[in-house]
Design an enzyme around this catalytic site. Sequence first.
Site, mmCIF file in Angstrom:
data_model
loop_
_atom_site.group_PDB
_atom_site.id
_atom_site.type_symbol
_atom_site.label_atom_id
_atom_site.label_comp_id
_atom_site.label_asym_id
_atom_site.label_seq_id
_atom_site.Cartn_x
_atom_site.Cartn_y
_atom_site.Cartn_z
ATOM 1 N N TRP A 1 -17.425 -52.789 45.450
ATOM 2 C CA TRP A 1 -18.809 -52.849 45.927
ATOM 3 C C TRP A 1 -19.036 -54.021 46.850
ATOM 4 C CZ3 TRP A 1 -20.984 -48.550 46.229
ATOM 5 C CH2 TRP A 1 -20.797 -47.573 45.236
ATOM 6 N N ASP B 1 -25.904 -58.452 44.018
ATOM 7 C CA ASP B 1 -25.991 -57.013 43.756
ATOM 8 C C ASP B 1 -25.796 -56.862 42.250
ATOM 9 O OD1 ASP B 1 -25.669 -54.324 43.320
ATOM 10 O OD2 ASP B 1 -24.119 -54.024 44.855
ATOM 11 N N LYS C 1 -28.157 -47.029 37.088
ATOM 12 C CA LYS C 1 -27.143 -47.487 36.151
ATOM 13 C C LYS C 1 -27.801 -47.884 34.828
ATOM 14 C CE LYS C 1 -24.359 -47.016 39.629
ATOM 15 N NZ LYS C 1 -23.980 -48.022 40.588
HETATM 16 C C1 LIG Z 1 -23.601 -47.841 42.088
HETATM 17 C C2 LIG Z 1 -23.516 -49.132 42.818
HETATM 18 C C3 LIG Z 1 -23.823 -49.218 44.181
HETATM 19 C C4 LIG Z 1 -24.243 -48.009 44.995
HETATM 20 O O1 LIG Z 1 -25.519 -47.621 44.685
HETATM 21 P P1 LIG Z 1 -26.231 -46.449 45.520
HETATM 22 O O2 LIG Z 1 -27.430 -46.165 44.712
HETATM 23 O O3 LIG Z 1 -25.280 -45.294 45.599
HETATM 24 O O4 LIG Z 1 -26.560 -46.975 46.855
HETATM 25 C C5 LIG Z 1 -23.734 -50.445 44.792
HETATM 26 N N1 LIG Z 1 -23.383 -51.551 44.110
HETATM 27 C C6 LIG Z 1 -23.078 -51.504 42.798
HETATM 28 C C7 LIG Z 1 -22.692 -52.752 42.086
HETATM 29 C C8 LIG Z 1 -23.132 -50.294 42.124
HETATM 30 O O5 LIG Z 1 -22.834 -50.241 40.811
#
Ligand SMILES: *Cc1c(COP(=O)(O)O)cnc(C)c1O
Length: 368
Positions: free
Chosen positions: A101, A175, A199
Site C-alpha cells: 500500500w 494511511d 476494513k
Molecule cells: C484497502 C486499502 C487501501 C485501498 O482502499 P480503496 O478503498 O480500495 O481505495 C489502501 N490502503 C490500505 C492500507 C488498505 O488496507
Amino acid sequence: MTRPFNFSPGPAVLPDEVLQQAASEMLDWHGSGMSVMEMSHRGKEFISIAEQAEADLREILAIPANYKVLFMQGGAIAENAIVPMNLSRGGRADYVVTGSWSVKSAKEARKYCEVHVSATNEADHHTTLPAYGSWKLSDNAAYVHVCSNETIHGVEMHELPDLAALGSKAPLVIDASSHICSRTVDWSRVGLAYAGAQKNIGPSGLTLVIVREDLIGHALPITPSAFDYKIVADNGSMYNTPPTYPWYLAGLVFQWIKRQREGDLTGLAAIEARNITKAKLLYDYIDASGFYVNKVAANCRSRMNVPFFLPKDELNDAFLAGAKAAGLVQLKGHKSVGGMRASIYNPMPVAGVQALVAYMKDFAASHG
Ligand SMILES: *Cc1c(COP(=O)(O)O)cnc(C)c1O
C-alpha cells in the site's frame, strides 16, 4: 441464523448487531417513513445521523478539537492523490515504504510532487519495519507519509514515529485504513489520518479523513473541488452528496464500539484489549506449530492482518476447502504474497480466532 467466521481483508465482517439494526430500520428510520437511503442529506433526519456519527468517532478516538473529520469518497487509493494535491504545495514529500500500500501511495504522489523515499523494507520483502532512527527525512518535506498498517504484508507500526524527535518539522500522514478504530491514536504525532471504511468501520464507499486544521487550505489549483479539504470542510462534508448510507452504517458501528465491554474496560479500550488477545492467540499458535509460518518481524506484526504460509503451496486448496467446511471463510492470502491471511478486525470475536486455531491444529495433525 449463524454465520461463518469471516476473515476477509475488506470489504470485511460487520457486527451482527449492526446489520440487524440496519435491517430493522431499513424501511422506516425512527418513524420518519423513510429509509436512510431515501433521505435528503440536508434534511434534519440525516443531519442528526451525520452529527451523531462524527461526535461518536471523536469520542472513540479522542480526536482533538483542532482536527476536522471529513467524510469523503474514493477510498484510500483516491487519497493517494488527494493528499499530495492538498498538502504538498507542489514541493517535496517524504514517503516510507513498508508494503504494497505504501508502494502505491508513493507512486501516485509522484504525479503531484517530488517524492523522496526516506526508508524502505523492500530488501526484506516487506516483513520488517525500518528503525525510525534510520529514516532519511528531508529538511523541507511538506509531510511524511506512512502506511501505519500494511493490510497485505501484515506489518503494523505499534508506536507511531515522533517526527519532531527525528528532526523533521513535517506533519505525519498515516494511511490507517486497516487498523483505524482498532487501537488508540497519539494525535500529537499525526497531522492527517485517512482510512477507507470497508476494513474496520463500515461498508465501502466512505473514506474518513481526520486532518489538523492548519494543514487545510493549501490545495494545488488543479485540485478537484470535491477533493479540496478546505471546500469539503467548509461544507461539512456536503459540498457534493456524501455517501449517506455508509455514513449511517459507520455511525452504527461507532455506537457498537462504544457499547463494548471487556472486564473493566469499555469502548475502544475494550476493543483494543480484545484485539491484542486475538492476535496473540493466533501468532503464538503459528510460531509453536512447527507447521505454519508467519514471516513478519515480531516487533511489527499486525494485530489486524495475519498472513501465514503452509509448508507446501500444494496444501493451500485443501486448507481453504476444509476451512470453509468448518465455517471459516475468506482466508486466502493476497495474490502478491500467496499463502493465507486471516484478517481479524474488530467485529471478529475471540471465539472466531479460537475456531481458526482449532481448525489449523487439526489440519496440521492430518497433513504434517
Ligand atoms: C484497502 C486499502 C487501501 C485501498 O482502499 P480503496 O478503498 O480500495 O481505495 C489502501 N490502503 C490500505 C492500507 C488498505 O488496507
